[in-house]
Design a protein around this motif. Sequence first.
Motif, mmCIF file in Angstrom:
data_model
loop_
_atom_site.group_PDB
_atom_site.id
_atom_site.type_symbol
_atom_site.label_atom_id
_atom_site.label_comp_id
_atom_site.label_asym_id
_atom_site.label_seq_id
_atom_site.Cartn_x
_atom_site.Cartn_y
_atom_site.Cartn_z
ATOM 1 N N GLU A 120 10.604 11.444 -12.650
ATOM 2 C CA GLU A 120 12.019 11.725 -12.438
ATOM 3 C C GLU A 120 12.186 12.489 -11.140
ATOM 4 O O GLU A 120 11.368 13.370 -10.862
ATOM 5 C CB GLU A 120 12.574 12.552 -13.621
ATOM 6 N N PRO A 121 13.177 12.219 -10.305
ATOM 7 C CA PRO A 121 14.309 11.279 -10.494
ATOM 8 C C PRO A 121 14.035 9.851 -9.998
ATOM 9 O O PRO A 121 14.978 9.193 -9.607
ATOM 10 C CB PRO A 121 15.422 11.940 -9.689
ATOM 11 N N TYR A 122 12.805 9.391 -10.066
ATOM 12 C CA TYR A 122 12.473 7.971 -9.840
ATOM 13 C C TYR A 122 12.862 7.473 -8.443
ATOM 14 O O TYR A 122 13.753 6.631 -8.290
ATOM 15 C CB TYR A 122 13.132 7.080 -10.907
ATOM 16 N N ILE A 123 12.170 7.995 -7.450
ATOM 17 C CA ILE A 123 12.531 7.672 -6.061
ATOM 18 C C ILE A 123 11.434 6.805 -5.412
ATOM 19 O O ILE A 123 10.285 7.226 -5.312
ATOM 20 C CB ILE A 123 12.704 8.963 -5.231
ATOM 21 N N PRO A 124 11.778 5.619 -4.959
ATOM 22 C CA PRO A 124 10.794 4.823 -4.220
ATOM 23 C C PRO A 124 10.674 5.319 -2.781
ATOM 24 O O PRO A 124 11.582 5.989 -2.281
ATOM 25 C CB PRO A 124 11.391 3.415 -4.245
ATOM 26 N N THR A 125 9.564 4.998 -2.142
ATOM 27 C CA THR A 125 9.437 5.341 -0.722
ATOM 28 C C THR A 125 10.530 4.647 0.073
ATOM 29 O O THR A 125 11.169 5.253 0.919
ATOM 30 C CB THR A 125 8.060 4.915 -0.183
ATOM 31 N N ALA A 126 10.738 3.382 -0.190
ATOM 32 C CA ALA A 126 11.763 2.647 0.542
ATOM 33 C C ALA A 126 12.283 1.521 -0.325
ATOM 34 O O ALA A 126 11.541 0.971 -1.147
ATOM 35 C CB ALA A 126 11.197 2.088 1.841
ATOM 36 N N THR A 127 13.554 1.217 -0.159
ATOM 37 C CA THR A 127 14.106 0.031 -0.813
ATOM 38 C C THR A 127 14.127 -1.128 0.179
ATOM 39 O O THR A 127 13.884 -2.261 -0.189
ATOM 40 C CB THR A 127 15.522 0.316 -1.334
ATOM 41 N N GLU A 128 14.385 -0.807 1.438
ATOM 42 C CA GLU A 128 14.324 -1.844 2.469
ATOM 43 C C GLU A 128 12.945 -1.748 3.115
ATOM 44 O O GLU A 128 12.594 -0.729 3.701
ATOM 45 C CB GLU A 128 15.423 -1.609 3.502
ATOM 46 N N LEU A 129 12.175 -2.809 2.979
ATOM 47 C CA LEU A 129 10.775 -2.742 3.409
ATOM 48 C C LEU A 129 10.569 -3.497 4.713
ATOM 49 O O LEU A 129 11.130 -4.575 4.899
ATOM 50 C CB LEU A 129 9.893 -3.315 2.303
ATOM 51 N N GLY A 164 0.803 -1.218 0.000
ATOM 52 C CA GLY A 164 0.000 0.000 0.000
ATOM 53 C C GLY A 164 0.836 1.268 0.000
ATOM 54 O O GLY A 164 0.398 2.309 0.490
ATOM 55 N N LEU A 165 2.052 1.185 -0.505
ATOM 56 C CA LEU A 165 2.890 2.381 -0.609
ATOM 57 C C LEU A 165 2.675 3.023 -1.973
ATOM 58 O O LEU A 165 2.715 2.328 -2.988
ATOM 59 C CB LEU A 165 4.372 2.014 -0.463
ATOM 60 N N PRO A 166 2.464 4.321 -2.027
ATOM 61 C CA PRO A 166 2.176 4.966 -3.317
ATOM 62 C C PRO A 166 3.398 4.923 -4.238
ATOM 63 O O PRO A 166 4.488 5.310 -3.827
ATOM 64 C CB PRO A 166 1.828 6.406 -2.920
ATOM 65 N N LYS A 194 3.893 6.717 -6.848
ATOM 66 C CA LYS A 194 3.908 7.923 -7.667
ATOM 67 C C LYS A 194 5.308 8.394 -8.057
ATOM 68 O O LYS A 194 5.576 8.703 -9.220
ATOM 69 C CB LYS A 194 3.192 9.044 -6.904
ATOM 70 N N TYR A 195 6.226 8.460 -7.084
ATOM 71 C CA TYR A 195 7.536 9.050 -7.356
ATOM 72 C C TYR A 195 8.530 8.048 -7.937
ATOM 73 O O TYR A 195 9.656 8.407 -8.256
ATOM 74 C CB TYR A 195 8.075 9.746 -6.102
#
Lengths: 640, 640
Positions: free
Chosen positions: B316-325, B307-309, B311-312
């Motif tokens: 650009e610059p293509y940023i996830p909320t987190a890489t380590e979940l 359930g993490l958005p 959107k980003y």
Amino acid sequence: MSKHLVKFLPDDISLTVETGTNVLRAASIAGIEIKSVCGGKGSCGRCAIKVQQGQVRLEGGNRSKKMKEQGLNLACQTFIEGDVVIEVPKDSRLEEHQVVLENENHKVLAESELDLLSGYEFKPLCRKVQLTLEPPTLTENASDLTRLQAELRQKTACKELMVELPVLQQLAEALRQEDWKVTATLACMNGITEIVQVEPGHVQNDGYGLAVDIGTTTVVVYVVDLATGDLVDSRGTYNKQARYGDDVISRMIHAGEKNGLDDLRKAVIGSINELIDKLLEKNNISPDDVHVAVTAGNTTMAHLLLGLPPKYIRLEPYIPTATELPPVKARLLGININPEAWVLSFPAVASYVGGDIVAGVLAAKMAKVEMMTLFIDIGTNGEIVLGNNEFLISCACSAGPAFEGGGITFGMRAMGGAIERVSIDPETFDVSLMIIGNEKPIGICGSGLIDCMAKLHRVGLIDRTGQFFRDKDTPRLRKSEDGWEYVLAWAEESGVDKDVVITEADIKNLLRSKGAVFAGIQSLLKSMQLDVNMIEKIIIAGGFGNYLNVDDAVQIGLLPDVDRDRYEFMGNTSVKGAKLALLSQDAYKECKELGHLMTYLELSAGTTFMDEFVSATFIPHTDLTLFPSLNKDEQGKEVK
Amino acid sequence: MSKHLVKFLPDDISLTVETGTNVLRAASIAGIEIKSVCGGKGSCGRCAIKVQQGQVRLEGGNRSKKMKEQGLNLACQTFIEGDVVIEVPKDSRLEEHQVVLENENHKVLAESELDLLSGYEFKPLCRKVQLTLEPPTLTENASDLTRLQAELRQKTACKELMVELPVLQQLAEALRQEDWKVTATLACMNGITEIVQVEPGHVQNDGYGLAVDIGTTTVVVYVVDLATGDLVDSRGTYNKQARYGDDVISRMIHAGEKNGLDDLRKAVIGSINELIDKLLEKNNISPDDVHVAVTAGNTTMAHLLLGLPPKYIRLEPYIPTATELPPVKARLLGININPEAWVLSFPAVASYVGGDIVAGVLAAKMAKVEMMTLFIDIGTNGEIVLGNNEFLISCACSAGPAFEGGGITFGMRAMGGAIERVSIDPETFDVSLMIIGNEKPIGICGSGLIDCMAKLHRVGLIDRTGQFFRDKDTPRLRKSEDGWEYVLAWAEESGVDKDVVITEADIKNLLRSKGAVFAGIQSLLKSMQLDVNMIEKIIIAGGFGNYLNVDDAVQIGLLPDVDRDRYEFMGNTSVKGAKLALLSQDAYKECKELGHLMTYLELSAGTTFMDEFVSATFIPHTDLTLFPSLNKDEQGKEVK
């Protein structure tokens, strides 16, 4: 099943219930809190209501003559069988304002609280950190969380920074809303730091915490400013669990019934939420700004809050599910603060020495000083802790409900209309009274009872076993159909239109209660091979202490006969300990250690307590050498 | 708003929807999965349905001549305006059996899986421990939890033993039901051990774990016996998110719409639960006996599951909320296993190199060997990792949907009716085909396309830019209104009653796709100043590899021209890596480290990739020295 409309007056609240529902239950659903000491068993006679209209079925139950005359029925014994109109008299209601808090003089409390932190670093369990992050680029493209954690590590020296899903779900927008300016709230406990909130922008408030005392009778909430450590406000109310019985045992029994555990859980959370809602609204604080709550309660209350079944607390060998209770998110408990806030429970020592006592010992700093200290919290159970920085030993003795007005003909809690002090003329045996709130007397509270027993004994109206000297010449001493009794207030002076009396049975009840507490103290001392004179400080905790007169208590043999200046009244030590843990991570850590450190002496496992109890059910005791000041001061009147 | 009854045939499922609902949405609510590559934009033409009865409003959309002739409409462009009856043809449905799993030969897989653990200790994330506790007494009166923890500490050498509230709530009864004989299930991760279940008695089964690969297209679940490490069973199905668009981008867009994120979260969890329900029922396993799940998916899939958005990730610059979940309890996600089971997500490297790739690198043991390895997973995105035990660098290149059949006139996934191999007679230019499932050809899948392009080039029908030599004398080469095309199957031989062709536009699309992948490989090599010959092993991961012919792929310049025996096909490395983490605490720990260890090369930040891409959009490349074997083997036919 057919349904009926029930209307409560004067509240003018109506609801529909199934046929056969009793009025106590219907009132509870309607949010009207009716007193019930016995938990709906029909024995305590407190839940008087009047059926104004409609069809009901009445069962038995214990109704006084006066109730019958006034056409009052017991709510728990009145079953709805048609549309009805029910009047609930004021006297039958639990009213919030009746809860006595200590913060009537707010300033004094706030200052006295400053001492609470002495010996501990001010380092609250939660704090806010303002950050300005570098926006990401194609080459500096760490994830939002990594970016936030890196900045927090630099600013706070916290290494491991946990985060749970709900915070993560909001993170992307929170960071970007105010252009990478954010305020993170960190919760630091058990060596772990968790990001519990991320707000856009630089937020000015520093967040709040709650200290919560969950008593069997009352619930008290402190709102604490986590930036300053100041008490913002506090409030108390009755524990709504009272609808399922006044004492812990009735509630444990209810917990075993269908949905009973859930009833009790919801009731106490309802009480806590009611206080929180009012406190936050009054002080203009958003629930989202409350980031942590520390609760302290006896072991049963702590179990019920978390939905843990208390069944085996009640049954021998009295085993709780857990003494160390896990932190739980507010959203899981349904507490009306930030859903991601941790709700912490003080650890217990055993089934009958709970987190409230550990909180008290923490607040009293018993484990930090050399001074041999005795900590006493008297309620239905007397919980007693003995020790200093070298050892701590605790026990619980079943004092019975007498000190809280239970099992006493005119017993009542310490509230308006309660007799709290008694003077008896040694010649005429006439009486003058001090009443809480200067109202007309309607009953007698625990401290009044102790004073009354001391005075009855001093003027020679009762002997050492609590029996009236039948030959004393006063109209106040008389034999009723229920046995001998002494009139404290005549009907025309009283607020209840009948004579307010204390009976011989009341006195015997009180003797057993005070005997149990003193026997507990003696058992602890003996187990450590200590003598009463070695006690350097006696802390009286709990609301009961607010009205207690030490001389009276020593006179009847409830408390040890040591220098009166060794006594210290600390009030609600449970909520004070919770507040201390809230403001100091070290104190929180220490409270967890205290749970392990404190030994528990099970009084029912051995004969010491029983022997001590038998000796202590005299005024003041069979061994008068334990009460030297009495022999000296009142030698002439000492009854052999 | 008025409501209408919609009946779907031949399913005979009816439901009520609001006026104006489109048929694609209505079918989705009814649980009927209709193909939709474009996500309901009307462009892909896959969601053909027939309105048998009732009033609808039709919007535009891309309908083929044949659809029009057959009276078929696009489900996404058909809006319900009255009670209707809708027929959904078989071709428009996503069918579970179309998902190709590798476990068709179950025994072979189970054996090959043994290699997976090589280099790791078999130490699953969860295990069961049988205990017989001493019953409590008045003097040995530790709490239930303390008693359990003490025994577990003695038996397992775990020090810190956490427990969460739901397990605690059941503890008292669980301990007493079989007279203090219990089986505790422990989850060990990140150095913390948690008691996730306490069962009465000594339970015989050892519990199960799930390895889950969450692909954009398909979801695959392995059920693993945690006592033996054996694969019990496995199953795959389409990701139900396909109803919101076939590709990741459409889904990210849908996530930004109202309730869109929740739609997508529920869809993928629905897919996972469907597989779990069937697998557990078939193998007679209780959901409560599944104690842990490890999931791996690309970064967007991992975000949507939690359930993490996303959107980003898209912007650009293509940023996830987190890489380590963070690990999340199954009860919070709504996954149909033990509610207290942890659901773990593989960490990602960046927005476009996700947990599926990290799982693949783990399964391939790239970080453990000296051998310079290239890992390639080709789908809509080509994800590429280069490295060994000294470094790991990764990138993602947008290959476009051609390899999965998207953007190709007769493109389709690798399923029954798809052309997978093509032979072209160099003299007559006549064709013979190999079709999946030996059915009549209805389209061409990715591996068929690659083979087709290689053969068209080899026989001299297309030049190095992918353009047809217009002068070749064969009826199969012709100019239609959409440009030049080559007939692979005549209408009378095909399963679609029309000529199956490959157009010049298709070939150009494919050239761009293969060019992007090869340019990605070259960019990684150049960034490390390495040469293609230094690659000692090339791992082809993913379902696409199942059908890929390396010679064809080298011939068109998709894959590097190195010794063919350096190539290794590993199939679904994502689910294999998840299984490895499930069975080895060390592997799980390592996967978290891999997330940090792997460098990410953002191809759009710099000019290298673009230069490489331009060179790679030729057959096989502008620089023929990169493809020495082609010059050697086929010198005569090489088109200058």
